[in-house]
Design a protein around this motif. Structure first.
Motif, short mmCIF file in Angstrom:
data_model
loop_
_atom_site.label_atom_id
_atom_site.label_comp_id
_atom_site.label_asym_id
_atom_site.label_seq_id
_atom_site.Cartn_x
_atom_site.Cartn_y
_atom_site.Cartn_z
N SER A 41 142.17 45.45 108.82
CA SER A 41 142.93 44.33 108.30
C SER A 41 143.70 43.68 109.45
CB SER A 41 143.91 44.80 107.23
OG SER A 41 144.90 43.83 106.98
N LYS A 42 143.48 42.38 109.65
CA LYS A 42 144.18 41.70 110.74
C LYS A 42 145.68 41.65 110.50
CE LYS A 42 140.30 38.94 112.41
NZ LYS A 42 139.84 37.60 112.87
N GLU A 43 146.07 41.59 109.25
CA GLU A 43 147.50 41.58 108.93
C GLU A 43 148.16 42.89 109.36
OE1 GLU A 43 150.42 41.36 104.99
OE2 GLU A 43 148.29 40.89 104.82
N VAL A 44 147.48 44.01 109.09
CA VAL A 44 148.02 45.31 109.49
C VAL A 44 148.08 45.41 111.02
CG1 VAL A 44 147.61 47.80 109.46
CG2 VAL A 44 147.26 46.45 107.39
N ASP A 104 142.96 37.57 116.53
CA ASP A 104 142.51 36.29 115.96
C ASP A 104 141.00 36.11 116.12
OD1 ASP A 104 145.09 35.68 115.25
OD2 ASP A 104 145.49 34.46 117.02
N TYR A 139 147.34 39.71 120.18
CA TYR A 139 147.29 38.75 119.07
C TYR A 139 146.06 37.86 119.17
CZ TYR A 139 152.08 39.76 117.49
OH TYR A 139 153.20 40.37 117.00
N ARG A 163 148.45 42.99 113.22
CA ARG A 163 149.56 42.17 113.73
C ARG A 163 150.90 42.84 113.45
NH1 ARG A 163 146.42 38.03 111.07
NH2 ARG A 163 145.19 36.85 112.61
N ARG A 164 151.03 43.44 112.27
CA ARG A 164 152.29 44.09 111.92
C ARG A 164 152.57 45.26 112.85
NH1 ARG A 164 151.43 44.61 106.83
NH2 ARG A 164 150.87 46.81 106.69
#
Length: 879
Positions: free
Chosen positions: A724-727, A760, A756, A729-730
């Motif tokens: 998961s890209k969200e995970v 992306d 980052y 980045r977090r």
């Protein structure tokens, strides 16, 4: 706004106000993502100036703040730190590091010598314009106080003219300018001398306290012969210890995974400022008084009082992982299973865990002996891929089972007489290479085994239990030959990473029975491993480009890059009195060139590769872990020509230390290669995660170039395989909050942006990645996984199957030969629509509605009444 925040903080929590201005209660709860150190980082990053008044400062407390402090240095943000000699606890190296690395920070040492009053302040002040933020409570600038200890602190926001803030700032100024407050640089030499003496006293006091748990060891005996606290006749998980083991004492040395011998614990507040803890008398009947601290002669007396040969050792007890694992193995055996896997992160005590399991199983097998076809005592084979590991495992087993259980080494390096002795031992520690030759059959005639003796040393039924270390190697022909030959009652495989990149199925070899699984995140949470402080920093940049990106070898080993690496290694530091580092490079050529460059600058290093013999590797490890020059004769001739018996600072290598090597003393790891695989990243990180005396943490410095695969770094650090890209980045943004325990994660601004960008651009739903993730779970389960299995086993986000193939059905049709479900084109189209529409779970209402409608449809189709109340009135149960 501030008034409303104060009202919400102290009058009515429902008052609408800015959360950032409210008073906040701060404590450490790593499981909830709350650590005091993270708040300190936030406040430091946005202040214009700061001040700290803390009784204790250690490198463990300073290290997680280094990148933030460097940014403040680059912005010339002024700071002041006031610490003390109270209880001789603050580390001189931490004070010195501030003096050498941060010219923008003043540091003073408040002297308490000769005073009955202690100094135990813990306050942090951050000013910005006309406002200030204050943290005051119980946390010193130490690793445990900022991350894992039970600490109570308050964060307050105020104007600098506010009464509370003004009083606290005034008190700091009074202490800062007090005659007892002196510049740290001038006080450091004398303080360091007193601190080193006190440290030795504390070390011996700890040993003396531990001795209270066990009985004396007879003179001349080793620690492996210490008698346990508990009688060896007592049952272990309901199974008695075999009689042969009962006759001799078992070990009583606590396993490395049980505690952190290098952890720095703050002194008790109840200890008076002018005294050290009492120590046992040096001779029976004597009871020396406790001296005033700071006196050289009195400290020397204390050192002499405890500086005697140690005759007792702490008790060996299984940790929680080991206890649960043994219980699981016993259950599997009772259920009739014959194979099982232990999957546990490097450094968590797998060998000890297997020893405890062996102790329990020997008891069970011995109890079953009257019903067994073999009229002999149960026997065990422990298989490894290197003789050094066999010797280490043998010592671990002796500490658990005692010297009364006979054991022997069956390896190519020992004499024939030693092998003959091992043939009759209860527990045989063997290398795969040697045992394979002993397992040849008639079909092997005319093969490479022609030179092997005709008489077999072991029959197929020789062993009741066989343990295979590093079992992810077991798909190799040599391992399979052994597994086909022997017929034990139980096979036990151990590994930290069963998932092989070549796709071989280790799970199937062990009937998909996982007795216990503990990955890196869980091991850190349980504090089985040494905490790490990870720093992702930019690779060295020259006028012609970045060294790490280019194939130009000269640039990889240029003087400017070498100096840059050394500066960063020194800046980020290590835990302990000296560096004991591993450096992972891209090629052997680079490793040799960098080692030579380090040596020219006065360091002591070696480069090792697969071409170096096992004895040369062991000699290098011996030098790396030594604290004093080695005596003549302990270093092999191969290494002797490249050394002067001095301890090594670093060993450079590519991949020979990725697995199968145990060097607990490693306190710094430098990564000078791009991250190509989360598995390899964790293997190399894991080289520093074993606990060792005097080691509070390990520092990992990762030199990050502009690589496409940089997105794998947060995946490896987080242990999250959802892609998961969200995970991702977090974890880059707030990794220190999320990583369990005292560990921390930091990126400099350049590296952060590079990761980052890589996130992306990452393609995280390719068929290659999806197939790899699918096969990994399928092998683990031994069946086609359900969508919920991916989440249950921490694998890829199952919605990625929808994005790539419309539906999970569409994916299975393409990759799974055993999948036979057939739908009409219309049904497939509807399934793809629903997968994309509600598959992510973002429309919970629609998903529940669909579930109820399907339940109602099935009821009607089965001829059952659907219920007059309709599907929303109890006609169907919502799962």
């Amino acid at each position: 706004m501030l008034m409303r925040a104060l009202a919400a903080s102290f009058v009515d929590g429902d008052v609408d106000s800015d959360p950032g201005l409210r008073a906040e209660f701060l404590s450490n709860d790593p499981k909830a993502g709350t650590k005091v150190v993270s708040v300190l980082e936030e406040e430091l990053a946005r202040c214009d100036r700061f001040a700290m008044s803390v009784a204790f400062v250690t490198m463990g407390g300073l290290t997680p703040l280094l990148e933030t402090l460097r940014e403040l240095r680059d912005r010339n943000v002024p700071g002041r730190i006031l610490t003390t000699d109270y209880l001789l606890f603050s580390e001189p190296r931490a004070i010195e590091h501030v003096l050498n690395e941060f010219p923008n920070i003043e540091i003073r040492l408040y002297r308490t010598f000769g005073s009955s009053a202690g100094f135990h302040t813990k306050g942090y002040m951050f000013e910005s314009g006309t406002g200030c933020r204050l943290i005051v409570g119980s946390s010193n600038l130490t690793q445990t106080a900022l991350t894992t200890n039970r600490e109570w602190n308050a964060r307050l926001v105020s104007r600098t003219k506010g009464a509370f803030a003004a009083k606290m700032l005034a008190e700091f100024e009074a202490l800062w300018h007090h005659p007892a407050s002196r510049p740290a640089r001038s006080e450091l030499p004398s303080y360091r001398e007193a601190w080193e003496k006190a440290r030795e006293v504390r070390r011996r006091l700890t040993e003396v306290a531990e001795e209270a748990e066990v009985t004396e060891i007879p003179e001349g005996a080793s620690d492996a012969d210490a008698r346990p606290v508990e009688s060896s006749h007592e049952s272990f998980f309901g199974t008695s210890v075999p009689a042969s083991a009962q006759e001799s004492p078992s070990a009583s040395t606590e396993t490395e995974s049980e505690r952190a011998p290098g952890a720095v614990s703050e002194p008790s507040d109840e200890l008076p400022a002018d005294r050290l803890a009492p120590v046992p008398a040096t001779t029976p009947g004597s009871n020396p008084s406790v001296p005033e601290h700071g006196s050289e002669s009195d400290v020397a007396t204390l050192v002499a009082a405890v500086n005697r040969p140690r005759t007792r050792f702490p008790a060996l007890r299984p940790n929680r992982m080991q206890r649960d694992f043994v219980a699981s193995v016993l259950k599997l055996v009772r259920d009739g299973e014959r194979r099982a896997l232990l999957i546990s992160a490097t450094g968590t005590g797998k060998t000890y865990a297997s020893a405890f399991a062996v102790r329990a199983l020997l008891g069970k097998f011995e109890a079953d002996a009257p019903h067994s076809p073999h009229c002999r005592a149960p026997r065990v084979l422990f298989l490894v891929h290197r003789e050094q590991i066999a010797r280490q495992a043998r010592e671990s087993y002796r500490r658990v089972l005692g010297s009364g259980v006979s054991s022997g080494l069956y390896t190519g390096a020992v004499s024939r007489a030693e092998r003959e002795e091992a043939i009759d031992a209860r527990i045989v520690f063997a290398t795969v290479q040697t045992m394979e030759k002993a397992c040849r059959t008639e079909e092997d005639e005319g093969t490479l085994f022609d030179d092997v003796r005709d008489v077999r040393d072991f029959a197929p039924e020789s062993f009741d239990l066989i343990v295979i270390d590093e079992v992810h190697r077991a798909a190799a022909a040599s391992y399979l030959r052994i597994m086909r030959y022997f017929e034990p009652r139980f096979w036990l495989g151990m590994t930290a990473s069963p998932d092989r990149p070549d796709g071989e199925d280790i799970y199937a070899l062990f009937d998909h029975n996982i007795a216990y699984e503990l990955r890196l995140q869980g091991a850190l949470e349980e504090e089985f491993l040494c905490p790490f402080h990870y720093f992702g920093i930019r690779e060295f940049l020259t006028d012609a480009g970045e060294a790490g990106e280019l194939a130009d070898f000269a640039r990889l080993a240029c003087d400017e890059r070498v100096d840059y690496i050394l500066r960063e290694a020194s800046f980020h530091g290590w835990s302990g009195s000296r560096v004991k580092g591993l450096v992972f490079c891209r090629t052997n050529e680079e490793a040799r060139a960098l080692s030579d460059a380090f040596n020219r600058r006065g360091l002591r290093t070696l480069a090792l590769s697969g071409a170096d013999s096992q004895s040369a590797r062991e000699a290098a490890i011996e030098r790396l872990t030594a604290d004093e020059p080695l005596v003549t004769g302990t270093v092999t001739e191969a290494v002797w020509e490249r050394s002067e018996r001095e301890p090594l600072d670093y060993i450079f290598t590519v991949d020979i230390f990725n697995e199968g090597v145990d060097i607990p003393d490693v306190n710094q790891v430098l990564l000078l290669r791009p991250t190509q695989s989360p598995i390899i990243f964790i293997q190399q990180l894991g080289r520093g995660l074993r606990k060792a005396p005097g080691k509070e943490y390990v520092v990992v410095v990762d030199f990050i170039g502009n690589y496409e695969n940089n997105y794998l770094i947060p995946i490896a650090l987080s242990g999250d395989r959802s892609y998961s890209k969200e995970v991702m980045r977090r974890y880059v943004a707030t990794g220190s909050r999320l990583i369990p325990g005292a560990s921390s994660i930091h990126f400099d601004p350049v590296s952060r942006e590079r990761i980052y960008a890589a996130i992306d651009n990452a393609k995280t739903q390719t068929m290659k990645l999806l197939k790899e993730s699918y096969l990994e779970i399928r092998r683990k389960l031994g069946r086609i996984p359900k969508l919920v299995d991916y989440e249950a086993h921490g694998s890829i986000d199952p919605t990625k199957f929808f994005e790539a193939r419309g539906s999970y059905h569409g994916f299975l049709k393409r990759v799974e030969s055993d999948y036979g479900r057939v739908f009409t084109p219309a049904a497939e189209s509807m399934l793809a629509y629903l997968s994309g529409r509600i598959g992510r779970g973002e429309r919970a209402g629609e998903a529940l509605l669909l579930q109820l409608l399907l339940a109602d449809y099935r009821a009607r189709k089965a001829g059952k009444p659907s219920g007059s109340k309709g599907p929303f009135h109890g006609g169907a149960r919502v799962a």
